[in-house]
Design an enzyme around this catalytic site. Sequence first.
Site, PDB file in Angstrom:
ATOM      1  N   PHE A  13       0.755  -1.192   0.059  1.00 18.10           N
ATOM      2  CA  PHE A  13      -0.142  -0.037  -0.103  1.00 18.10           C
ATOM      3  C   PHE A  13       0.752   1.291   0.108  1.00 18.10           C
ATOM      4  O   PHE A  13       1.808   1.450   0.764  1.00 18.10           O
ATOM      5  CB  PHE A  13      -0.957   0.124   1.203  1.00 18.10           C
ATOM      6  N   ASP A  14       0.718   2.091  -0.894  1.00 19.05           N
ATOM      7  CA  ASP A  14       0.960   3.624  -0.732  1.00 19.05           C
ATOM      8  C   ASP A  14       0.017   3.950   0.566  1.00 19.05           C
ATOM      9  O   ASP A  14      -1.205   3.441   0.690  1.00 19.05           O
ATOM     10  CB  ASP A  14       0.497   4.422  -2.043  1.00 19.05           C
ATOM     11  N   VAL A  15       0.666   4.949   1.402  1.00 17.81           N
ATOM     12  CA  VAL A  15      -0.192   5.250   2.616  1.00 17.81           C
ATOM     13  C   VAL A  15      -0.639   6.595   2.574  1.00 17.81           C
ATOM     14  O   VAL A  15      -1.883   6.902   2.639  1.00 17.81           O
ATOM     15  CB  VAL A  15       0.732   4.998   3.947  1.00 17.81           C
ATOM     16  N   THR A  18      -3.673   7.451  -0.087  1.00 15.82           N
ATOM     17  CA  THR A  18      -4.538   6.271  -0.393  1.00 15.82           C
ATOM     18  C   THR A  18      -5.065   5.769   0.987  1.00 15.82           C
ATOM     19  O   THR A  18      -6.126   5.574   0.996  1.00 15.82           O
ATOM     20  CB  THR A  18      -3.615   5.073  -0.923  1.00 15.82           C
TER      21      THR A  18
END
Length: 243
Positions: A13-15, A18
């Site tokens: 995951f991009d954090v 996102t």
Amino acid sequence: MPETLLNFKYLTFDVVGTLIDFEAGIKNCLAEIAAEAGTTVDGEEALALYRDARYAPNVGLFPDDLVRVYSVIAPKLGLPAGAQYGERLRDSAASWAGFPDSRDALARLAKRFKLIAMTNARRWAFTHFSRELGEPFFAGFTADDTGVEKPDPAFFQQVFAFVERDGGSKDDILHVAQSQYHDIGVSRRLGMTNCWIQRRHAQKGYGGTIEPAEFTEPDFHFRSMAELADAVDAAAEASTTSA
């Protein structure tokens, strides 16, 4: 949704953008400073100025770089000058909220996959983000850990190496992100399967995220994390029914 969503072992995951609503965090902090100064700011204008300042040649690591960014954008927004305001913007990252659906969706997904965070933020900020999201991650990679920022392929290569040590491979990963520039384009070039979370589907432009040179059609496309979690649950139910 195709049952291929169930074929992955890891979700990366991009954090920021996102899972964590950094645009709201920046706009809220700037609005508070403006109110104290007896003025107002246009949120989308502020994000555009932030984006331009953030991607200048002399940028530092995020969110520490917000101190410098504030000094660049404050005069253009009519905000007061002073390092204390830039530090306030930087420190606001510790209280940025997740999107309303992030925490629940991650908890649901963590029941089926190993979740790995990949963030351009520094470790101190990620510590706050992870806590806000319910500590759902199997592992987390930050700019401090990798020494580079996405979209540098070297960031992804370090995650691939970690997954291999865990007994998996790049093909076992679904990369989930909202940024076409930082994540979707490079993940495609690296041969990953990707999932675009279009957080700004109801808004024009790219907000605080740099616009990509070209749009990359993702393998999976949802408007929210909740939609992704729902699709996974539906695929699992369909698989059980057909078994």
